[in-house]
Write a protein that holds these residues in place. Structure first.
Motif, PDB file in Angstrom:
ATOM      1  N   LEU A  61      51.842  30.011  37.798  1.00 38.89           N
ATOM      2  CA  LEU A  61      52.683  31.183  37.558  1.00 38.89           C
ATOM      3  C   LEU A  61      54.074  31.014  38.165  1.00 38.89           C
ATOM      4  O   LEU A  61      55.056  31.533  37.624  1.00 38.89           O
ATOM      5  CB  LEU A  61      52.006  32.445  38.119  1.00 38.89           C
ATOM      6  CG  LEU A  61      52.750  33.766  37.924  1.00 38.89           C
ATOM      7  CD1 LEU A  61      52.972  34.063  36.446  1.00 38.89           C
ATOM      8  CD2 LEU A  61      51.985  34.895  38.595  1.00 38.89           C
ATOM      9  N   HIS A  64      56.434  29.806  35.635  1.00 39.66           N
ATOM     10  CA  HIS A  64      56.758  30.804  34.615  1.00 39.66           C
ATOM     11  C   HIS A  64      57.729  31.864  35.120  1.00 39.66           C
ATOM     12  O   HIS A  64      58.552  32.355  34.354  1.00 39.66           O
ATOM     13  CB  HIS A  64      55.479  31.481  34.107  1.00 39.66           C
ATOM     14  CG  HIS A  64      54.615  30.572  33.314  1.00 39.66           C
ATOM     15  ND1 HIS A  64      54.841  30.312  31.984  1.00 39.66           N
ATOM     16  CD2 HIS A  64      53.533  29.838  33.669  1.00 39.66           C
ATOM     17  CE1 HIS A  64      53.931  29.474  31.542  1.00 39.66           C
ATOM     18  NE2 HIS A  64      53.125  29.163  32.551  1.00 39.66           N
ATOM     19  N   LYS A  89      59.090  42.421  30.674  1.00 41.09           N
ATOM     20  CA  LYS A  89      58.689  41.044  30.986  1.00 41.09           C
ATOM     21  C   LYS A  89      58.343  40.911  32.469  1.00 41.09           C
ATOM     22  O   LYS A  89      57.343  40.289  32.831  1.00 41.09           O
ATOM     23  CB  LYS A  89      59.814  40.075  30.606  1.00 41.09           C
ATOM     24  CG  LYS A  89      59.440  38.626  30.719  1.00 41.09           C
ATOM     25  CD  LYS A  89      58.510  38.217  29.599  1.00 41.09           C
ATOM     26  CE  LYS A  89      58.426  36.710  29.554  1.00 41.09           C
ATOM     27  NZ  LYS A  89      57.589  36.234  28.480  1.00 41.09           N
ATOM     28  N   TYR A  92      55.070  42.492  33.049  1.00 46.44           N
ATOM     29  CA  TYR A  92      54.017  41.608  32.536  1.00 46.44           C
ATOM     30  C   TYR A  92      53.623  40.578  33.603  1.00 46.44           C
ATOM     31  O   TYR A  92      52.438  40.348  33.848  1.00 46.44           O
ATOM     32  CB  TYR A  92      54.493  40.910  31.261  1.00 46.44           C
ATOM     33  CG  TYR A  92      53.614  39.750  30.860  1.00 46.44           C
ATOM     34  CD1 TYR A  92      52.402  39.969  30.212  1.00 46.44           C
ATOM     35  CD2 TYR A  92      53.977  38.432  31.162  1.00 46.44           C
ATOM     36  CE1 TYR A  92      51.581  38.911  29.858  1.00 46.44           C
ATOM     37  CE2 TYR A  92      53.167  37.374  30.812  1.00 46.44           C
ATOM     38  CZ  TYR A  92      51.971  37.614  30.166  1.00 46.44           C
ATOM     39  OH  TYR A  92      51.147  36.569  29.835  1.00 46.44           O
ATOM     40  N   TYR A  93      54.612  39.953  34.220  1.00 47.00           N
ATOM     41  CA  TYR A  93      54.323  38.941  35.239  1.00 47.00           C
ATOM     42  C   TYR A  93      53.630  39.550  36.453  1.00 47.00           C
ATOM     43  O   TYR A  93      52.699  38.960  37.013  1.00 47.00           O
ATOM     44  CB  TYR A  93      55.597  38.224  35.671  1.00 47.00           C
ATOM     45  CG  TYR A  93      56.121  37.238  34.660  1.00 47.00           C
ATOM     46  CD1 TYR A  93      55.298  36.296  34.061  1.00 47.00           C
ATOM     47  CD2 TYR A  93      57.464  37.228  34.307  1.00 47.00           C
ATOM     48  CE1 TYR A  93      55.778  35.390  33.136  1.00 47.00           C
ATOM     49  CE2 TYR A  93      57.966  36.316  33.381  1.00 47.00           C
ATOM     50  CZ  TYR A  93      57.114  35.409  32.800  1.00 47.00           C
ATOM     51  OH  TYR A  93      57.592  34.503  31.891  1.00 47.00           O
ATOM     52  N   ASP A  95      51.766  42.292  36.483  1.00 45.01           N
ATOM     53  CA  ASP A  95      50.400  42.611  36.045  1.00 45.01           C
ATOM     54  C   ASP A  95      49.541  41.353  35.935  1.00 45.01           C
ATOM     55  O   ASP A  95      48.368  41.362  36.310  1.00 45.01           O
ATOM     56  CB  ASP A  95      50.417  43.327  34.689  1.00 45.01           C
ATOM     57  CG  ASP A  95      50.811  44.782  34.797  1.00 45.01           C
ATOM     58  OD1 ASP A  95      50.638  45.379  35.880  1.00 45.01           O
ATOM     59  OD2 ASP A  95      51.296  45.335  33.787  1.00 45.01           O
ATOM     60  N   PHE A  96      50.120  40.288  35.418  1.00 41.97           N
ATOM     61  CA  PHE A  96      49.389  39.028  35.305  1.00 41.97           C
ATOM     62  C   PHE A  96      48.935  38.553  36.681  1.00 41.97           C
ATOM     63  O   PHE A  96      47.784  38.138  36.858  1.00 41.97           O
ATOM     64  CB  PHE A  96      50.263  37.961  34.636  1.00 41.97           C
ATOM     65  CG  PHE A  96      49.521  36.677  34.390  1.00 41.97           C
ATOM     66  CD1 PHE A  96      48.868  36.485  33.186  1.00 41.97           C
ATOM     67  CD2 PHE A  96      49.469  35.694  35.352  1.00 41.97           C
ATOM     68  CE1 PHE A  96      48.162  35.307  32.956  1.00 41.97           C
ATOM     69  CE2 PHE A  96      48.776  34.508  35.137  1.00 41.97           C
ATOM     70  CZ  PHE A  96      48.111  34.318  33.931  1.00 41.97           C
ATOM     71  N   ASP A  99      46.118  40.781  37.948  1.00 44.96           N
ATOM     72  CA  ASP A  99      44.870  40.443  37.249  1.00 44.96           C
ATOM     73  C   ASP A  99      44.305  39.115  37.737  1.00 44.96           C
ATOM     74  O   ASP A  99      43.096  38.969  37.920  1.00 44.96           O
ATOM     75  CB  ASP A  99      45.093  40.382  35.737  1.00 44.96           C
ATOM     76  CG  ASP A  99      45.359  41.747  35.127  1.00 44.96           C
ATOM     77  OD1 ASP A  99      45.086  42.764  35.794  1.00 44.96           O
ATOM     78  OD2 ASP A  99      45.871  41.785  33.985  1.00 44.96           O
ATOM     79  N   TYR A 100      45.173  38.144  37.941  1.00 46.73           N
ATOM     80  CA  TYR A 100      44.735  36.844  38.464  1.00 46.73           C
ATOM     81  C   TYR A 100      44.053  37.025  39.813  1.00 46.73           C
ATOM     82  O   TYR A 100      42.978  36.465  40.061  1.00 46.73           O
ATOM     83  CB  TYR A 100      45.930  35.883  38.595  1.00 46.73           C
ATOM     84  CG  TYR A 100      45.574  34.631  39.350  1.00 46.73           C
ATOM     85  CD1 TYR A 100      44.934  33.579  38.715  1.00 46.73           C
ATOM     86  CD2 TYR A 100      45.844  34.512  40.707  1.00 46.73           C
ATOM     87  CE1 TYR A 100      44.564  32.443  39.409  1.00 46.73           C
ATOM     88  CE2 TYR A 100      45.495  33.377  41.419  1.00 46.73           C
ATOM     89  CZ  TYR A 100      44.848  32.339  40.766  1.00 46.73           C
ATOM     90  OH  TYR A 100      44.475  31.224  41.461  1.00 46.73           O
TER      91      TYR A 100
END
Length: 106
Positions: A61, A64, A89, A92-93, A95-96, A99-100
């Protein structure tokens, strides 16, 4: 508090800050304020970059999110649509990452 819980809590706090900033109205600002209507975003992004890196500097990540410090949160210069997309965006990162942490982190 476990390491995982700490990172989830910090990420959720940053997410709340982003949403609060994103929803703040920019109408009524003077011209100087409109040139940088979201000054706190630079600090929020810096905190998020460091949070992910501190969790695991080898996490894919990191690659990214390396470009998010170039996001421009300035509807006057770049338009409302681009500003909205950059907020989305960034969310999104965040939240990602949350979640990870919930799914895969120990």
């Amino acid at each position: 508090m476990s390491k995982k819980d700490f990172y989830i809590e910090q990420s959720c706090n940053l997410k709340d800050e982003i949403i609060e900033t994103m929803n703040r109205k920019t109408s009524g600002l003077d011209l100087e304020q409109m040139s940088n209507p979201y000054p706190e975003m630079e600090n929020i992004i810096l905190k998020f970059l460091h949070l992910v890196y501190a969790f695991d500097k080898h996490l894919p990540l990191n690659e990214h999110i390396s470009q998010i410090n170039r996001f421009k949160f300035n509807p006057l210069s770049f338009g409302e649509e681009r500003t909205k997309k950059e907020f989305e965006k960034l969310l999104y990162y965040v939240d990602f990452f949350i979640d990870y942490l919930k799914e895969y982190a120990d």
